[in-house]
Scaffold this motif. Structure first.
Motif, short mmCIF file in Angstrom:
data_model
loop_
_atom_site.label_atom_id
_atom_site.label_comp_id
_atom_site.label_asym_id
_atom_site.label_seq_id
_atom_site.Cartn_x
_atom_site.Cartn_y
_atom_site.Cartn_z
N VAL A 77 2.33 1.72 -3.52
CA VAL A 77 1.31 2.22 -4.46
C VAL A 77 1.04 3.70 -4.20
O VAL A 77 0.90 4.49 -5.14
CB VAL A 77 0.01 1.39 -4.36
CG1 VAL A 77 -1.13 2.04 -5.13
CG2 VAL A 77 0.26 -0.01 -4.88
N LEU A 78 0.99 4.10 -2.94
CA LEU A 78 0.75 5.51 -2.63
C LEU A 78 1.92 6.39 -3.06
O LEU A 78 1.72 7.50 -3.54
CB LEU A 78 0.49 5.69 -1.13
CG LEU A 78 -0.86 5.21 -0.63
CD1 LEU A 78 -0.92 5.30 0.88
CD2 LEU A 78 -1.98 6.02 -1.26
N LEU A 79 3.13 5.90 -2.90
CA LEU A 79 4.30 6.70 -3.26
C LEU A 79 4.48 6.83 -4.76
O LEU A 79 4.77 7.91 -5.27
CB LEU A 79 5.57 6.10 -2.64
CG LEU A 79 5.74 6.27 -1.14
CD1 LEU A 79 6.99 5.53 -0.67
CD2 LEU A 79 5.84 7.74 -0.77
N ALA A 116 0.83 -1.20 0.00
CA ALA A 116 0.00 0.00 0.00
C ALA A 116 0.86 1.26 0.00
O ALA A 116 0.57 2.22 -0.72
CB ALA A 116 -0.94 -0.01 1.21
N VAL A 117 1.93 1.26 0.75
CA VAL A 117 2.83 2.43 0.79
C VAL A 117 3.50 2.62 -0.57
O VAL A 117 3.60 3.75 -1.07
CB VAL A 117 3.87 2.27 1.92
CG1 VAL A 117 4.96 3.32 1.81
CG2 VAL A 117 3.19 2.34 3.28
N GLY A 171 2.30 5.44 -7.32
CA GLY A 171 1.09 5.44 -8.15
C GLY A 171 0.98 4.13 -8.91
O GLY A 171 1.97 3.50 -9.27
#
Length: 75
Positions: free
Chosen positions: A21-23, A18-19, A25
């Motif tokens: 993907v957030l960082l 998740a981290v 994209g």
């Protein structure tokens, strides 16, 4: 075994994913994976080349006469 050295479990892996993907994209992840794979292939090829060079250097016999090292006759 030291408990701090264990591999991450299920929830930890989900959190790490998740981290990431957030960082980066979701659209950048395939490019990131492709570039990482190319970098690893290049690194592997270079290390294999270094090992081959090292084997070639070890395979030469000490005292082997090379064309430029032949003694000249002092007559």
């Amino acid at each position: 075994m030291n408990p701090m050295m264990n591999m991450p479990g299920g929830w930890e892996l989900i959190l790490i994913l998740a981290v990431v993907v957030l960082l980066f994209g979701a659209k950048k992840l395939p490019d990131l994976a492709r570039n990482s794979g190319q970098a690893l292939r290049i690194f592997k090829a270079e290390t294999k080349g270094l090992r081959d060079d090292e084997k070639d250097a070890k395979s030469t016999v000490e005292g082997e006469v090379v064309d430029g090292d032949k003694p000249t006759d002092a007559s």
